[in-house]
Design a protein around this motif. Structure first.
Motif, PDB file in Angstrom:
ATOM      1  N   GLY A  14      -0.571  -4.342   9.164  1.00 25.56           N
ATOM      2  CA  GLY A  14      -0.520  -3.686   7.863  1.00 25.56           C
ATOM      3  C   GLY A  14       0.825  -3.949   7.183  1.00 25.56           C
ATOM      4  O   GLY A  14       1.862  -3.885   7.830  1.00 25.56           O
ATOM      5  N   ASP A  92      -8.038   2.017   9.288  1.00 25.44           N
ATOM      6  CA  ASP A  92      -6.734   1.898   8.630  1.00 25.44           C
ATOM      7  C   ASP A  92      -6.869   1.050   7.365  1.00 25.44           C
ATOM      8  O   ASP A  92      -7.775   0.221   7.250  1.00 25.44           O
ATOM      9  N   VAL A  93      -5.931   1.266   6.448  1.00 28.82           N
ATOM     10  CA  VAL A  93      -5.999   0.597   5.145  1.00 28.82           C
ATOM     11  C   VAL A  93      -6.030  -0.926   5.300  1.00 28.82           C
ATOM     12  O   VAL A  93      -6.731  -1.621   4.560  1.00 28.82           O
ATOM     13  N   ASP A  94      -5.292  -1.446   6.281  1.00 28.43           N
ATOM     14  CA  ASP A  94      -5.270  -2.909   6.437  1.00 28.43           C
ATOM     15  C   ASP A  94      -6.614  -3.472   6.892  1.00 28.43           C
ATOM     16  O   ASP A  94      -6.817  -4.680   6.856  1.00 28.43           O
ATOM     17  N   LEU A 164      -4.085   6.326   9.812  1.00 29.64           N
ATOM     18  CA  LEU A 164      -2.851   6.982   9.357  1.00 29.64           C
ATOM     19  C   LEU A 164      -3.126   8.014   8.260  1.00 29.64           C
ATOM     20  O   LEU A 164      -2.606   9.123   8.289  1.00 29.64           O
ATOM     21  N   MET A 240       2.233   4.787  16.493  1.00 25.99           N
ATOM     22  CA  MET A 240       1.320   4.135  15.534  1.00 25.99           C
ATOM     23  C   MET A 240       0.007   3.723  16.196  1.00 25.99           C
ATOM     24  O   MET A 240      -0.876   3.166  15.547  1.00 25.99           O
ATOM     25  N   HIS A 242      -0.111   1.582  18.882  1.00 25.73           N
ATOM     26  CA  HIS A 242      -0.017   0.182  19.312  1.00 25.73           C
ATOM     27  C   HIS A 242       0.916   0.062  20.513  1.00 25.73           C
ATOM     28  O   HIS A 242       2.056   0.525  20.464  1.00 25.73           O
ATOM     29  N   HIS A 267      -2.360  -9.168  14.542  1.00 24.73           N
ATOM     30  CA  HIS A 267      -1.908  -7.860  14.019  1.00 24.73           C
ATOM     31  C   HIS A 267      -0.420  -7.673  14.353  1.00 24.73           C
ATOM     32  O   HIS A 267      -0.006  -6.697  14.974  1.00 24.73           O
TER      33      HIS A 267
HETATM   34  C1  MLT Z   1      -1.594   0.401  11.822  1.00 28.64           C
HETATM   35  O1  MLT Z   1      -2.185  -0.529  12.366  1.00 28.64           O
HETATM   36  O2  MLT Z   1      -0.770   1.100  12.435  1.00 28.64           O
HETATM   37  C2  MLT Z   1      -1.964   0.701  10.425  1.00 28.64           C
HETATM   38  O3  MLT Z   1      -2.362  -0.448   9.779  1.00 28.64           O
HETATM   39  C3  MLT Z   1      -0.950   1.466   9.685  1.00 28.64           C
HETATM   40  C4  MLT Z   1      -1.277   1.522   8.217  1.00 28.64           C
HETATM   41  O4  MLT Z   1      -2.390   1.914   7.815  1.00 28.64           O
HETATM   42  O5  MLT Z   1      -0.400   1.155   7.424  1.00 28.64           O
END
Ligand code: MLT
Ligand code: MN
Ligand code: ZN
Length: 301
Positions: A14, A92-94, A164, A240, A242, A267
């Protein structure tokens, strides 16, 4: 004999590389054409059997640019797209932002778990995906489905957290459910995985991917506190959702012994030192793994 063809549409996490508001060493280098570090778009993977019909895994906010830079995904008729389906691995937005880009009444199938589907349903902006054209498909954990004719896939829960923008207070970390999934691809004797977000590698998961021909895995951060050290944020990779590449429990150590044919980090956050030549990238490559880049193509024959 079925072969699977993969194209990394977006290798970055992201924010992408460079991220719009970041001037860290990597982001600055990615803005400098003489640095050798090319800009990278946000998290997505395309899969095909015949090179003509494609399934896209994750709808990145950069999907318009990704289609533009990938000739295989260009329209072949007045109104047409080789993209037959889109599969989402978390909300998530990405991974969902690009759904707003593909709203031009082009038929495709959209595969989500019911939990991820609810996130789309709860956000009325996604109603731009006209149900007369976009077929919504709910997929269940551990059940086989065909995102594309000839591609057998199965989703499974991997440790993660809610998106998120859905966090309320401290989210449960390492949650295993429908909010974060990995994809298993089966083609003949070949087995491949796409796991762009993963908080830990428990034994059941290492056993699942052991001996696979190809694994695309979460390479968000090299060290857990990398964003703090870089001065770009206050969150750890763990917070996050990850896991770090390095360290005793890092993905590099956990994955290296699993007899996997090809292991490719995807990613990747813009702060991650593996973007550039240096000891961290060398450590990844010495373990027989690779760092993805936009446009990277892999075939499993
Ligand atoms: C993530 O993978 O942690 C997210 O993409 C965070 C986000 O939505 O910016
Ligand atoms: Mn992400
Ligand atoms: Zn940066």
């Amino acid at each position: 004999m079925t072969s699977l063809r993969f194209i990394v549409l977006g290798a970055a996490a992201g924010g992408g590389l460079p991220q719009w508001n970041c001037n860290c060493a990597n982001c600055a280098a990615a803005r400098d054409p003489s640095s050798g570090l090319k800009p990278q778009t946000q998290s997505s993977l395309a899969v095909s059997v015949d090179g003509e019909r494609w399934a896209v895994f994750n709808a990145s906010p950069d999907i318009r640019q990704q289609i533009l830079q990938t000739p295989a995904l260009h329209p072949k008729a007045l109104r047409h797209s080789p993209i037959e389906s889109i599969v989402i691995t978390n909300a998530d937005v990405d991974h969902i932002g690009g759904l707003l880009t593909v709203r031009e009444k082009q038929p495709f199938s959209l595969y989500t778990t019911s939990a991820i589907g609810r996130v789309l349903d709860d956000n009325p902006i996604f109603r731009v995906l006209d149900p007369d054209h976009v077929r919504r498909r709910t997929i269940r954990l551990d059940e086989q489905f065909e995102p594309l004719a000839g591609v057998e896939a199965r989703i499974f829960a991997v440790p993660g957290k809610v998106a998120l923008f859905l966090e309320e207070g401290e989210p449960e970390l390492g949650l295993e459910g429908e909010q974060t999934i990995g994809i298993e691809f089966l083609a003949g004797e070949k087995r491949a995985y796409y796991i762009p977000g993963c908080a830990t590698l428990p034994d059941w998961l290492t056993e699942r991917i052991r001996g696979a021909d190809l694994v695309f895995f979460d390479g968000t951060v090299f060290t857990d506190d990398e964003m703090i050290t870089a001065g770009t944020g206050i969150k750890t990779g763990q917070r996050m959702g990850h896991m770090a590449i390095s360290g005793e429990d890092g993905s590099l150590a956990r994955l290296a012994s699993l007899d996997i044919g090809r292991l490719i980090y995807v990613h990747i956050n813009n702060t991650n030192p593996v973007w550039r030549n240096g000891p961290e990238r060398a450590a990844v490559e010495a373990a027989g793994m690779a760092v993805a880049h936009d446009g990277m193509e892999i075939s499993l024959d």
